[in-house]
Design an enzyme around this catalytic site. Sequence first.
Site, PDB file in Angstrom:
ATOM      1  N   TYR A 107      -8.828  13.260   1.563  1.00 11.11           N
ATOM      2  CA  TYR A 107      -9.401  12.263   2.465  1.00 11.11           C
ATOM      3  C   TYR A 107     -10.791  12.730   2.902  1.00 11.11           C
ATOM      4  CZ  TYR A 107      -4.638  10.340   2.828  1.00 11.11           C
ATOM      5  OH  TYR A 107      -3.397   9.810   2.558  1.00 11.11           O
TER       6      TYR A 107
ATOM      7  N   SER B 100       4.484  12.327  -3.209  1.00 12.32           N
ATOM      8  CA  SER B 100       3.939  11.014  -2.840  1.00 12.32           C
ATOM      9  C   SER B 100       3.725  10.201  -4.104  1.00 12.32           C
ATOM     10  CB  SER B 100       2.624  11.176  -2.077  1.00 12.32           C
ATOM     11  OG  SER B 100       2.101   9.903  -1.740  1.00 12.32           O
TER      12      SER B 100
ATOM     13  N   GLN C 127       6.383  10.106   0.062  1.00 12.13           N
ATOM     14  CA  GLN C 127       5.473   9.225   0.822  1.00 12.13           C
ATOM     15  C   GLN C 127       5.046   8.056  -0.072  1.00 12.13           C
ATOM     16  OE1 GLN C 127       1.209   9.407   3.074  1.00 12.13           O
ATOM     17  NE2 GLN C 127       2.664  10.970   3.637  1.00 12.13           N
TER      18      GLN C 127
ATOM     19  N   PRO D 246       1.349   0.139   6.171  1.00 16.85           N
ATOM     20  CA  PRO D 246       2.245  -0.926   6.635  1.00 16.85           C
ATOM     21  C   PRO D 246       1.543  -2.276   6.757  1.00 16.85           C
ATOM     22  CG  PRO D 246       1.655   0.536   8.445  1.00 16.85           C
ATOM     23  CD  PRO D 246       1.166   1.191   7.190  1.00 16.85           C
ATOM     24  N   LEU D 247       0.211  -2.264   6.882  1.00 15.65           N
ATOM     25  CA  LEU D 247      -0.522  -3.533   7.002  1.00 15.65           C
ATOM     26  C   LEU D 247      -1.230  -3.903   5.694  1.00 15.65           C
ATOM     27  CD1 LEU D 247      -2.081  -3.000  10.564  1.00 15.65           C
ATOM     28  CD2 LEU D 247       0.009  -4.249   9.935  1.00 15.65           C
TER      29      LEU D 247
ATOM     30  N   LYS E  70      -6.706 -10.839   9.224  1.00 15.38           N
ATOM     31  CA  LYS E  70      -8.166 -10.832   9.334  1.00 15.38           C
ATOM     32  C   LYS E  70      -8.885 -11.197   8.037  1.00 15.38           C
ATOM     33  CE  LYS E  70      -9.833  -6.381   9.835  1.00 15.38           C
ATOM     34  NZ  LYS E  70      -9.753  -5.037  10.455  1.00 15.38           N
TER      35      LYS E  70
ATOM     36  N   GLY F 108      -2.423   3.160  10.322  1.00 17.85           N
ATOM     37  CA  GLY F 108      -3.828   3.559  10.196  1.00 17.85           C
ATOM     38  C   GLY F 108      -4.645   2.727  11.168  1.00 17.85           C
TER      39      GLY F 108
ATOM     40  N   GLN G 223      -6.837  -0.595  18.053  1.00 14.26           N
ATOM     41  CA  GLN G 223      -5.844  -0.805  16.984  1.00 14.26           C
ATOM     42  C   GLN G 223      -4.661   0.156  17.156  1.00 14.26           C
ATOM     43  OE1 GLN G 223      -7.945  -0.366  13.265  1.00 14.26           O
ATOM     44  NE2 GLN G 223      -9.051  -2.295  13.472  1.00 14.26           N
TER      45      GLN G 223
ATOM     46  N   ASN H  55      -1.047  -1.359  17.605  1.00  9.33           N
ATOM     47  CA  ASN H  55      -0.083  -1.117  16.528  1.00  9.33           C
ATOM     48  C   ASN H  55       1.147  -0.357  17.008  1.00  9.33           C
ATOM     49  OD1 ASN H  55      -1.859  -2.445  14.904  1.00  9.33           O
ATOM     50  ND2 ASN H  55      -2.659  -0.625  13.893  1.00  9.33           N
TER      51      ASN H  55
END
Length: 323
Positions: free
Chosen positions: A54, A154, A180, A211-212, A220, A286, A292, A296
């Site tokens: 990341y 993952s 994951q 999850p989104l 959005k 996230g 947020q 969330n």
Amino acid sequence: MNYRRLGRSGLQLSELSLGSWVTYHNQVDPKAAIEMMAAAFDAGVNFFDNAEGYAEGRSEEVMGAALKALKWPRLNYVVSTKFFWGLDGAVNGRNTLNRKYLSQAIDGSLARFGLDHIDLVYCHRPDPNTPIDETVWAMHDMVARGKALYWGTSEWSARDIRSAWDVAERHHLHKPVMEQPQYHLFCRKRVEKEYARLYKDIGLGLTTWSPLASGLLTGKYRAGVPEGSRGALEGMGFLVKGLTDAAKNAAVARLEGVAAELGCSVAQLAIAWAAKNPQVSTVITGASRLSQVQGNLAAAQVLPKLTPQVMGQIDKITASLAD
Ligand SMILES: NC(=O)c1ccc[n+]([C@@H]2O[C@H](COP(=O)([O-])OP(=O)(O)OC[C@H]3O[C@@H](n4cnc5c(N)ncnc54)[C@H](OP(=O)(O)O)[C@@H]3O)[C@@H](O)[C@H]2O)c1
């Protein structure tokens, strides 16, 4: 906030957690990370997800700086990292789970975090070019040396997870504890079908991501890609086709009706839906900003409202669009 055991392990994770992909370093600086992690911790979150890849290691540095400032007792939080892509492009240090890379990668992460151990370490993707035995031994050694506490995978296939577990079982090594996978209303098959046997057979735990669906499930993207959103960020163009999918956005519009009846947002509904699956140990959320995080995490209060009737309504709207 409720806490769930990570698969068969004794470790308990908050059912909602917070991750740093895309956001830390790119959208969230150390000061914002401190505020967002503090808000999450105050709401009961005890797990913070990260990865070597990341922002090319800088996400670990941002989280490490925040942890240092926050001064939480080490027992009170769980952090993760993940290895596969590597940082420096060396032939033995990219796209691999070989012993040489893994044994050095953990030291790099520990230095960037400023910690002496990482709680959860994942093999970020499968590596078909390294024998599974070599990876399992390397991950076992990482745990045996006290540099990691639990290891997992993952986006591995059920077959590869099972093979890794069998190697560890055969040689009395530390076993993979968690996987994951991506899991949201439009991405269900792996968690609900492919891994089905693994929950009972090997006690696999799940820490699920996106999850989104990167923001699609907030509504959005219904009128295109808004300025300042993930879909508009440089390097995130690969997400745009999925984020602006007309059928999925129409389904999100219908979900807004269900959310309104429950008195919550569609984002909260989607996060609660993922957490409703009892095989899920934690849903990693996230966020690019504090509001947020706050919104969330309130999904925890929506969970008890997801009755079989509501789940049926949600299924009717989304199931035919899910992979
Ligand atoms: N293991 C893996 O391969 C893997 C892969 C991906 C992610 N992960 C982990 O899972 C975590 C969560 O994944 P994710 O970030 O993709 O989760 P997500 O919940 O699908 O998307 C989060 C993004 O959606 C937007 N958003 C979040 N809440 C919102 C709200 N209430 N209203 C409007 N927009 C909102 C924000 O982006 P904008 O504000 O910028 O639009 C935010 O960064 C990551 O941080 C990472 O730790 C793991």
